[in-house]
Design an enzyme around this catalytic site. Structure first.
Site, PDB file in Angstrom:
ATOM      1  N   GLY A   8     -11.613 -11.475  -4.259  1.00 20.35           N
ATOM      2  CA  GLY A   8     -11.294 -10.591  -5.369  1.00 20.35           C
ATOM      3  C   GLY A   8     -11.082 -11.369  -6.651  1.00 20.35           C
ATOM      4  O   GLY A   8     -10.248 -11.016  -7.482  1.00 20.35           O
ATOM      5  N   GLN A  12      -8.234  -8.752 -12.365  1.00 17.54           N
ATOM      6  CA  GLN A  12      -7.207  -9.313 -13.244  1.00 17.54           C
ATOM      7  C   GLN A  12      -6.464 -10.478 -12.585  1.00 17.54           C
ATOM      8  O   GLN A  12      -6.422 -11.592 -13.111  1.00 17.54           O
ATOM      9  CB  GLN A  12      -6.198  -8.218 -13.620  1.00 17.54           C
ATOM     10  N   ASP A  13      -5.867 -10.233 -11.437  1.00 19.91           N
ATOM     11  CA  ASP A  13      -5.060 -11.257 -10.781  1.00 19.91           C
ATOM     12  C   ASP A  13      -5.918 -12.420 -10.308  1.00 19.91           C
ATOM     13  O   ASP A  13      -5.504 -13.585 -10.396  1.00 19.91           O
ATOM     14  CB  ASP A  13      -4.296 -10.661  -9.598  1.00 19.91           C
ATOM     15  N   ALA A  81      -8.514  -8.808  -2.825  1.00 19.63           N
ATOM     16  CA  ALA A  81      -9.665  -7.897  -2.837  1.00 19.63           C
ATOM     17  C   ALA A  81      -9.247  -6.489  -2.430  1.00 19.63           C
ATOM     18  O   ALA A  81      -8.118  -6.246  -2.013  1.00 19.63           O
ATOM     19  CB  ALA A  81     -10.751  -8.424  -1.905  1.00 19.63           C
ATOM     20  N   GLN A  83      -9.897  -1.978  -3.023  1.00 23.98           N
ATOM     21  CA  GLN A  83      -9.755  -0.930  -4.036  1.00 23.98           C
ATOM     22  C   GLN A  83      -8.355  -1.035  -4.655  1.00 23.98           C
ATOM     23  O   GLN A  83      -7.369  -1.069  -3.945  1.00 23.98           O
ATOM     24  CB  GLN A  83      -9.963   0.432  -3.359  1.00 23.98           C
ATOM     25  N   SER A  84      -8.274  -1.091  -5.985  1.00 28.07           N
ATOM     26  CA  SER A  84      -7.008  -1.448  -6.622  1.00 28.07           C
ATOM     27  C   SER A  84      -6.375  -0.346  -7.464  1.00 28.07           C
ATOM     28  O   SER A  84      -5.353  -0.583  -8.101  1.00 28.07           O
ATOM     29  CB  SER A  84      -7.207  -2.685  -7.512  1.00 28.07           C
ATOM     30  N   SER A 125       2.122  -4.402  -2.455  1.00 31.73           N
ATOM     31  CA  SER A 125       2.341  -3.528  -3.605  1.00 31.73           C
ATOM     32  C   SER A 125       3.653  -2.774  -3.489  1.00 31.73           C
ATOM     33  O   SER A 125       4.069  -2.373  -2.396  1.00 31.73           O
ATOM     34  CB  SER A 125       1.199  -2.520  -3.726  1.00 31.73           C
ATOM     35  N   GLU A 127       3.919   0.115  -4.286  1.00 28.57           N
ATOM     36  CA  GLU A 127       3.548   1.464  -3.851  1.00 28.57           C
ATOM     37  C   GLU A 127       3.923   1.704  -2.388  1.00 28.57           C
ATOM     38  O   GLU A 127       4.034   2.851  -1.968  1.00 28.57           O
ATOM     39  CB  GLU A 127       2.052   1.696  -4.052  1.00 28.57           C
ATOM     40  N   TYR A 149      -3.382   4.614  -1.374  1.00 23.48           N
ATOM     41  CA  TYR A 149      -3.311   3.188  -1.707  1.00 23.48           C
ATOM     42  C   TYR A 149      -2.053   2.571  -1.104  1.00 23.48           C
ATOM     43  O   TYR A 149      -2.099   1.493  -0.492  1.00 23.48           O
ATOM     44  CB  TYR A 149      -3.306   3.026  -3.232  1.00 23.48           C
ATOM     45  N   LYS A 153      -1.797  -0.414   1.744  1.00 23.91           N
ATOM     46  CA  LYS A 153      -1.057  -1.653   1.488  1.00 23.91           C
ATOM     47  C   LYS A 153       0.068  -1.853   2.509  1.00 23.91           C
ATOM     48  O   LYS A 153       0.372  -2.989   2.897  1.00 23.91           O
ATOM     49  CB  LYS A 153      -0.484  -1.638   0.065  1.00 23.91           C
TER      50      LYS A 153
END
Length: 321
Positions: A8, A12-13, A81, A83-84, A125, A127, A149, A153
């Site tokens: 991934g 961004q990260d 990596a 879906q973010s 995350s 989340e 999501y 996670k």
């Protein structure tokens, strides 16, 4: 010199982590589903693309993962990596679960199968926690995810914990709260706000349409957070850590900082639309990252206000070039 594989790397990260590891004299391999066709705009933006060895790897395919690991023989693997987007996960729950949960499992199993002394970082995350009310979540807070999501996670988190315990892998999860930067794509609400506000400041007559602006989040600066990822893999004993600033703000506060920095009254340019509300959402998110402060000597350097202002500055520079 250590060798790291970042799955991934185009996100961004991944881009900020690659930059950090290059500064620490690592050989950096960047994994993407199709390294020949993928866009690596973030790596170009940080002027590091030519310094990274790009490899094609599909983490949903065990054979692809194992072949890559045996070829690269990394000292460290960073799994960023999958879906973010939380909002997109409601539209693509199957893809979200497979890319995050199955991908993580393939990486763990391939590391076990390779019998190489690889240290593994997994991107967790906040989340996973769901809505904890006013309670600041730490590493012992139960998971009650409220999005596909978050569910994915959470599954990946427990896979990592199981492999650490059952197979003695050096595997850690960073439970990261929201972290932003100029590298965020516009599908993320923070970047959508920044981009729209900058266009309005330049004379656009548009109105910024958002969902629930009373949600509250702990927002940090992405380059701070990738340093925490690296620190986890330098520990002799693997473990899981909450990474956050410890300060929570409503989305309307984030909006106000952005519009104020452009000399605008935010209330003149915003409208809310219930169709933008998520089926289930987290009203407020609070974090306790004292374990990371104590054991990793890590603390967030940027406040929400600084994050918002830096994103505006970067967007203005980008659009003027």
């Amino acid at each position: 010199m250590k060798t790291a594989l970042i799955c991934g790397v185009s996100g961004q990260d991944g881009a900020y982590l690659a930059k950090l590891l290059l500064e620490k004299n690592y050989h950096v391999y960047g994994g993407s589903r199709d390294a020949q066709m993928a866009s690596f705009a973030n790596l170009d933006r940080l002027s590091i693309k030519e310094k990274i060895k790009l490899v094609s790897i599909s983490i949903n395919d065990f054979r692809s993962v194992l072949q890559t690991i045996l070829k690269v023989k990394p000292d460290e693997i960073y799994n960023l990596a999958g879906q973010s987007s939380v909002s997109l996960s409601f539209e693509q729950p199957v893809e979200t679960l497979e890319s995050i949960s199955v991908g993580t499992l393939n990486l763990l199993e391939a590391i076990r199968f390779s019998n190489l002394p690889i240290k593994f970082y997994n991107a967790g995350s906040s989340e996973c926690f769901g809505d904890t009310g006013s309670e600041a979540a730490d590493e012992m807070t139960p998971f009650r995810p409220r999005s596909p999501y978050g569910v994915a996670k959470a599954a990946a988190f427990w896979q990592v914990a199981n492999y650490r315990e059952a197979y003695k892998l050096h595997a850690s999860t960073g439970i990261l709260f929201n972290h932003e930067s100029p590298l965020r794509p516009e599908r993320f609400v923070t970047q959508k706000i920044v981009a729209t506000a900058c266009r309005i400041a330049a004379g656009s007559p548009e109105v910024l349409t958002l969902g629930n602006i009373d949600i509250a989040r702990d927002w940090g600066w992405a380059p701070d957070y990738v340093e925490a990822m690296w620190l986890m893999l330098q520990k002799e004993v693997p473990d899981d850590y909450v990474i956050a600033t410890g300060k929570t703000h409503k989305l309307r506060e984030f909006i106000q900082v952005i519009f104020n920095s452009l000399g605008l009254r935010w209330k003149d340019h915003i409208r809310t639309d219930v169709t933008f509300f998520r089926p289930t959402d987290i009203a407020e998110g609070y974090a306790n990252s004292s374990k990371a402060q104590k054991e990793l000597n890590w603390v967030a350097k940027y406040s929400m206000e600084q994050v918002a202002q830096e994103m505006v500055k970067a967007h203005l520079v980008k659009t003027q070039v």
